[in-house]
Design an enzyme around this catalytic site. Structure first.
Site, PDB file in Angstrom:
ATOM      1  CB  THR A   7      46.755  83.453  75.747  1.00  0.00           C
ATOM      2  OG1 THR A   7      46.695  84.573  76.770  1.00  0.00           O
ATOM      3  CG2 THR A   7      47.672  82.286  76.863  1.00  0.00           C
ATOM      4  N   GLY A   8      49.643  84.627  75.567  1.00  0.00           N
ATOM      5  CA  GLY A   8      50.750  84.890  75.827  1.00  0.00           C
ATOM      6  C   GLY A   8      50.647  85.792  77.279  1.00  0.00           C
ATOM      7  CG  ASN A   9      47.887  86.706  80.597  1.00  0.00           C
ATOM      8  OD1 ASN A   9      47.720  86.026  81.784  1.00  0.00           O
ATOM      9  ND2 ASN A   9      46.827  88.384  80.651  1.00  0.00           N
ATOM     10  N   GLY A  11      49.546  84.293  83.035  1.00  0.00           N
ATOM     11  CA  GLY A  11      48.354  84.322  84.304  1.00  0.00           C
ATOM     12  C   GLY A  11      46.970  83.177  84.226  1.00  0.00           C
ATOM     13  CE  LYS A  12      43.431  87.682  79.953  1.00  0.00           C
ATOM     14  NZ  LYS A  12      42.697  87.763  78.168  1.00  0.00           N
ATOM     15  CG  ASP A  70      37.995  87.837  72.562  1.00  0.00           C
ATOM     16  OD1 ASP A  70      39.404  87.795  73.081  1.00  0.00           O
ATOM     17  OD2 ASP A  70      37.125  88.704  73.185  1.00  0.00           O
ATOM     18  CB  SER A  71      35.959  87.766  78.270  1.00  0.00           C
ATOM     19  OG  SER A  71      36.934  86.428  78.444  1.00  0.00           O
TER      20      SER A  71
END
Length: 200
Positions: A7-9, A11-12, A70-71
């Site tokens: 992920t590049g997020n 926050g995640k 993934d969601s």
């Protein structure tokens, strides 16, 4: 063990580091890797399909143990063409930013009334070419909540729909609840147990 969270997020990434604290894992994100990051066509039908597509693509690109999540977002009682499912950020072929997501989903709640929603989450971990572990177990997913038409003033980058999310029993925005979010802790436990069972 060093593993890559696909992920590049940020926050995640921080949320996952919190969830897996206590395991002997050093978790990095895509922004910490040099080289071309593959653009993965997330065209699976389920969260698990997309988690698998991403994890395998990142493993082939970087040749390190990697996992992806993934969601899917599902609304109770809404027509099929209004169900975001795995396309939470992609609406009518367009990738929405945080502000656009808040605008789109708040307008959906204005149209249909407050929406009873639930996220279903999946994870795929590629240790090497012969060892791939995956899950879409119920303990990875969140509790049902309401998505409403009036955004909370608070924002968290990478989690735009948190500003529209209301706890069903209390009627409070999650941001206004003083107690620790038990749903968040339950999901943390689900991801922790997933990795704990793998012999790393």
């Amino acid at each position: 063990m060093k593993i890559l969270y696909g992920t590049g997020n940020q926050g995640k990434l921080e949320a996952m580091r919190r969830a897996l604290k206590g395991l002997d894992l050093e978790i990095s994100g895509l922004k910490e890797y040099s080289g071309a990051i593959p653009k993965v066509a997330e065209d699976g039908l389920t969260p698990l399909d997309n988690a698998r597509l991403k994890a395998i693509a990142y493993y082939k690109a970087f040749h390190v143990p990697v996992f992806s999540c993934d969601s899917g977002l599902y609304f109770e009682g809404l027509p099929e063409d209004c169900q975001p499912g795995v396309h939470v950020r992609r609406i009518n072929g367009k990738e929405l930013n945080d502000a656009e997501m808040i605008e789109y989903y708040s307008s959906l709640a204005k149209c249909f009334g407050k929406l009873k929603a639930r996220y279903k989450n999946a994870v795929c971990f590629v240790l090497d070419e012969e060892h791939i572990y995956e899950s879409m177990a119920d303990n990875l997913s969140g509790e049902s909540f309401y998505l409403v038409d009036t955004p909370h003033s608070r924002r968290a980058e990478g989690f735009p729909l948190d500003s529209l999310s209301v706890h069903i029993e209390s009627g409070l925005y999650y941001y206004d609840r003083k107690e620790t979010n038990p749903d968040e802790l339950a999901m943390d436990t689900g991801f922790y147990e997933f990795f704990q069972k793998i012999e790393l």
